[in-house]
Design a protein around this motif. Sequence first.
Motif, PDB file in Angstrom:
ATOM      1  N   ASP A  51      -4.360   2.963   5.317  1.00 31.19           N
ATOM      2  CA  ASP A  51      -3.258   2.176   4.750  1.00 31.19           C
ATOM      3  C   ASP A  51      -3.696   1.485   3.462  1.00 31.19           C
ATOM      4  OD1 ASP A  51      -1.403   2.842   6.657  1.00 31.19           O
ATOM      5  OD2 ASP A  51      -1.653   1.008   7.817  1.00 31.19           O
ATOM      6  N   PHE A  81      -6.043   1.128   9.429  1.00 31.77           N
ATOM      7  CA  PHE A  81      -6.027   0.128   8.367  1.00 31.77           C
ATOM      8  C   PHE A  81      -6.669   0.635   7.078  1.00 31.77           C
ATOM      9  CE2 PHE A  81      -8.473  -3.168   6.170  1.00 31.77           C
ATOM     10  CZ  PHE A  81      -7.426  -3.943   5.691  1.00 31.77           C
ATOM     11  N   GLY A  84       7.260   2.934  14.854  1.00 29.50           N
ATOM     12  CA  GLY A  84       6.571   1.666  15.053  1.00 29.50           C
ATOM     13  C   GLY A  84       7.182   0.555  14.219  1.00 29.50           C
ATOM     14  N   ALA A  85       6.878  -0.665  14.622  1.00 27.13           N
ATOM     15  CA  ALA A  85       7.430  -1.836  13.946  1.00 27.13           C
ATOM     16  C   ALA A  85       7.030  -1.887  12.478  1.00 27.13           C
ATOM     17  CB  ALA A  85       6.972  -3.104  14.659  1.00 27.13           C
ATOM     18  N   ASP A  86       5.814  -1.444  12.170  1.00 32.08           N
ATOM     19  CA  ASP A  86       5.331  -1.473  10.789  1.00 32.08           C
ATOM     20  C   ASP A  86       5.202  -0.068  10.203  1.00 32.08           C
ATOM     21  OD1 ASP A  86       3.246  -0.611  12.311  1.00 32.08           O
ATOM     22  OD2 ASP A  86       1.757  -1.968  11.438  1.00 32.08           O
ATOM     23  N   ASN A  87       5.901   0.896  10.819  1.00 31.92           N
ATOM     24  CA  ASN A  87       5.822   2.299  10.391  1.00 31.92           C
ATOM     25  C   ASN A  87       4.390   2.813  10.386  1.00 31.92           C
ATOM     26  OD1 ASN A  87       8.598   2.592  10.061  1.00 31.92           O
ATOM     27  ND2 ASN A  87       8.529   1.865   7.955  1.00 31.92           N
ATOM     28  N   GLY A  88       3.594   2.347  11.336  1.00 32.02           N
ATOM     29  CA  GLY A  88       2.183   2.710  11.399  1.00 32.02           C
ATOM     30  C   GLY A  88       1.887   3.948  12.222  1.00 32.02           C
ATOM     31  N   SER A 121      -2.281   2.161  -0.267  1.00 33.70           N
ATOM     32  CA  SER A 121      -1.630   1.109  -1.051  1.00 33.70           C
ATOM     33  C   SER A 121      -2.220   1.050  -2.460  1.00 33.70           C
ATOM     34  CB  SER A 121      -1.739  -0.241  -0.346  1.00 33.70           C
ATOM     35  OG  SER A 121      -3.073  -0.690  -0.322  1.00 33.70           O
TER      36      SER A 121
END
Length: 108
Positions: A34, A31, A88-92, A38
């Motif tokens: 990320d 996190f 992954g679902a959130d490209n994580g 951002s």
Amino acid sequence: MILSTTPTIEGYRIKEYRGVVFGEVITGVNFIKDFAASIRNFVGGRSSSYEEELTVARQNAMREMEDRAFRAGANAVVGIDVDYEVLGADNGMLMVTVSGTAVIIERE
């Protein structure tokens, strides 16, 4: 161990092929990275936290491929290819895959 993206190594001849070897690393991006990325996206510039994560993942994948080549009895890997994917679902998740041909080389 000599590692090369080329199909041959100057000054050496390939004596024996030991097969294709791989190294794979899948790592999660946390996190905080990320969030920092951002902010970088908003204001511009490079994301050193992501670059660091990418570098470590690539080094680990190369080391894993090299270890597999060594266990196959090779003293070099030629034709190395490096691939990157996000998962992954959130490209994580970051996946780094390296592959090459394990060979035994000798001086010409």
